[in-house]
Write an enzyme that holds these catalytic residues in place. Sequence first.
Site: not given
Lengths: 634, 600
Positions: B68, B70, B73, B178, B203, B414
Amino acid sequence: MLDCGLDMTSTLNFLPLPLVQSPRLSKLPGWVLKDGSTFLDKELKECSGHVFVDSVPEFCLPETELLDLSTVDVILISNYHCMMALPYITEYTGFAGTVYATEPTVQIGRLLMEELVNSIERVPKAQSASMWKNKEVQRLLPAPLKDAVEVSMWRKCYTMPEVNAALSKIQLVGYSQKIELFGAVQVTPLSSGYALGSSNWIIQSHYEKVSYVSGSSLLTTHPQPMDQASLKNSDVLILTGLTQIPTANPDGMVGEFCSNLAMTVRNGGNVLVPCYPSGVIYDLLECLYQYIDSAGLSNVPFYFISPVANSSLEFSQIFAEWLCHNKQTKVYLPEPPFPHAELIQTNKLKHYPSIHGDFSNDFKQPCVVFTGHPSLRFGDVVHFMELWGKSSLNTVIFTEPDFSYLDALAPYQPLAMKCVYCPIDTRLNFIQVSKLLKEVQPLHVVCPEQYTQPPPTQAHRTDLMIDCQPPPMSYRRAEVLTLPYKRRYEKIEIMPELADSLVPLEIKPGISLATVSAVLHTKDNKHVLQLPPKPPQPPASKKRKRVSDDVPECKPLKPLLSGSIPVDQFVQTLEKHGFSDVKVEDTAKGHIVLLQEAETLIQIEEDSTHIICDNDEPLRVKLRDLVLKFLQKF
Amino acid sequence: MPEIKVTPLGAGQDVGRSCILVSIAGKNVMLDCGMHMGYNDDRRFPDFSYITQNGRLTDFLDCVIISHFHLDHCGALPYFSEMVGYDGPIYMTHPTKAICPILLEDYRKITVDKKGETNFFTSQMIKDCMKKVVAVHLHQTVQVDEELEIKAYYAGHVLGAAMFQIKVGCESVVYTGDYNMTPDRHLGAAWIDKCRPDLLITESTYATTIRDSKRCRERDFLKKVHETVERGGKVLIPVFALGRAQELCILLETFWERMNLKAPIYFSTGLTEKANHYYKLFITWTNQKIRKTFVQRNMFEFKHIKAFDRAFADNPGPMVVFATPGMLHAGQSLQIFRKWAGNEKNMVIMPGYCVQGTVGHKILSGQRKLEMEGRQILEVKMQVEYMSFSAHADAKGIMQLIRQAEPRNVLLVHGEAKKMEFLKQKIEQEFHVNCYMPANGETTTIFTNPSIPVDISLGLLKRETATGLLPDSKKPKLMHGTLMMKDNSFRLVSPEQALKELGLTEHQLRFTCRVHIQDPRKEHETVLRVYNHLKGVLKDYSVQHLPDGSITVESILIQATAHSEDQGTKVLLVSWTYQDEELGSFLTSLLKKGLPQSTA
């Protein structure tokens, strides 16, 4: 079941459903038989030499008599036009399976159905004609009513609750998603390039691959391009949904569309475009977006009238992932992928749910109206035909290829309005088909009979048919076709423990063999081989066993043997193992080895060995094992 | 034995710079390529030299997958592909592909333009990097090469977040990125089918948290904002531009409308409108409710929320401001925080996790005196609230996902080591699978034991399934076949077919045993007695008495003759082929025991 379309050309036999009372239509004379009998004059009306049924329009369903639809497990939908009969199938036939379709197909399909239901339900008609359907009566009617097929099977439109129930049975899928069906086959939708979310389908097992190519386009319009590569290596390719107008070039038609539109408007006339609420209309609006300023049409209002106009325009903007590359890139910016967003923002394009309400206040002429239904039998288009038909300043431009424009216009004759026929059908034409088949190279092509001969009206155009090697296998309505391949293999999994226990033997260079004796487990059409269970330990108790306890439980077949036994070496081996009185006699086909003391005789030939002995089990087993040393097991 | 190797280069017992190397069946895949918000030095990016010291990354990696947008990441992606050098495919979903470059550019601006760092990736590098990205649909099976395929599942966490299945043959790994197991105001819940991967890499941010209901948290949040505004205070909500921000905006927007509140709500940075635009265009990725109603009312068109201008921060009176970034480590949120921190009427609400080293993390752990740049001390008098709105699965959600996917092994990334330890025990207890939690740079090896797919001839399969129509677990049916291995193809065929294909003929091995029986009766009577006896014993077998006086048991032939010298003895000739060895041997020993006395 592949697709589930509705034949709407049946509606052409009906009178249009006017939104407001039409004096012209209500004054049409009843039809009178040649012999003067008038018993049908309430049901059938005559207009300019054509006879129409004065009743709620009805649709021709797919063949449902031929097979029991409750035995159909899965329906695959290729595009939103090919699912219009779904409510009839899911709600009335005992069908209990799953329908697979992409998200845009379902969303836009819902809009098409909604529009259909809405435009028929909002004009309730008291009368429902059925007398004319009587076989004896139908025979007496003029063409085309006389020749209409399966009229007894024609059905009225479904309702919204039925549509919702039908759509709730659809499972959404994405392009290149592999969907397992009962462990036996895998189906995968692929982009077909024709419409938002339109798909071709691959139906395959581990060894066989059938491609269903329906409604595909190689032109670059708004949808994601057609995925051709994944169609390669098909055993059978079922080909349907080719262009209905093989002689018309879509690009040229769009150009003609624009220039006719501009000319009419410049002369102070109005333009009517009968259309579906989704599909080609997006491309037309995009063309106009680029065209109107240069053609000096910036002040001409464009109206899009449909109960689903707003939804259609909104939905088109949110399917970024299903669009062509250019449009996808716009979404990344982020900008709406279709320029009609801007047309709406700048008030050049206005949309209304119907001619009633706001539209009547905003309505300015000259203007351009996009509205349905392309059959001209129901929907807001009927109103505009009645309104504008009398003036030669106005033009109706046909762009949808599904209906013959002359038939569509028949109940409006005589007509002063100009009629322009610009059918835009982006689906494959025959040149593109042969290119595609050359590229994809399926072993067999299966297609409707119509594609294997030139069109009946253009018998000399041998280029307007499918040309491939081997020639395509064709099918007709209600015909059963056997596909020409034989299944020979399936996949089976060997569990790691079993694999470890196998002893491969190289028989020939590069070829190894291992005999496998294993337990077969089959579940959900998946086969697994496991190690056979260990034989249970004999009970420790000294209780006397019954004879039947010893009966071998399962029949573990011994492997087949191959090879031959060289007599000299065999005799040597026997002697090495303590047989001192070995005597060999030659026979016609081989040898006989005699063990005199043991009264045992071994016939050895090229392909067989026969041990004949007294009931001396240890001896027999010893001889057996000595023979086996010379042979290979399979 | 086949094995799967996993090495985290980031996010191993840590949150930040997610980057996990997976080797599966000879393929190497890199999962995520993130940056660490807690560091400003070399440690902010994963150590790619671990992958290869001097070779090209492209030669070593088969593909890179980004879960994703973020930055923890994807923040290191342009550095990785353009500065270290990687030209292979990078996979991500469409929304990620759309939004990722914007956040990267934002990140670059803050680092280079504001902090004045050099030797950082450039705008052009971001563009070049994005050219290597291949966008994937949900559930689409993407064939990376002949053997390696990947498939994305909906993860919920932020717009476009996906979990990925990586599959080679019948071995597979699922990486969750996530994810969020409960739907929120704008996104749906993560979903995966029972794909039974060999390994699930999940995660574990909230490994030990079990959160109360979302409704309670929302009510709490609204109450706090409302109270502060009522008493004339200012509320700062540090967020990342995309994700939580939209959820909280929807929440406040509906609340403001319902309560008819007048205090202004602002959204900082120019990203706002753009961000909301992405949500509008990718509405198919939001939750069902929003998707269903978007034609009538697009939830991402806000009436009460206006764009923020820097000057507004000094305006008197109450206001609510959403400002980026979310961990108060830089940018506008930090600037506003410094302005408002001194007033106890004000409030800062941290709606998500903060990485160690950030101002957000410091104030959340209770620090009230902060040393800012230039040794300046900032005293924090404003109220500090933490509300977990970040869309990670909590312990319950993680367990739920494991139950859904049924992995054979689980690997945690994570998260914080201590919390992972707890979750690891719980997973091992409840699911009886191995659970791993490697630190960065530490390799975990998992042995897989894949079954071997072979082709079975339909003839053989049908023969076997036809004879075994009645499944009887007590008496498993044995199937016999020959596995032919040629080049790399494995085919299981009947022995006859194997012989035929190899051009060999069968060698028949036959046994004929003479069994002597004491029976003074006539031959045919003896035969009848033998027949009755066998019929009685061998109930499951086909025993037949043929017209020519012989008996067959299945394919075994028994004939009787009188003994040439002794009329009271009959000789039974039992004849069978090697394939019937067991039964033949059994029969001779059975007959040798003689016939029962009363079989008449």
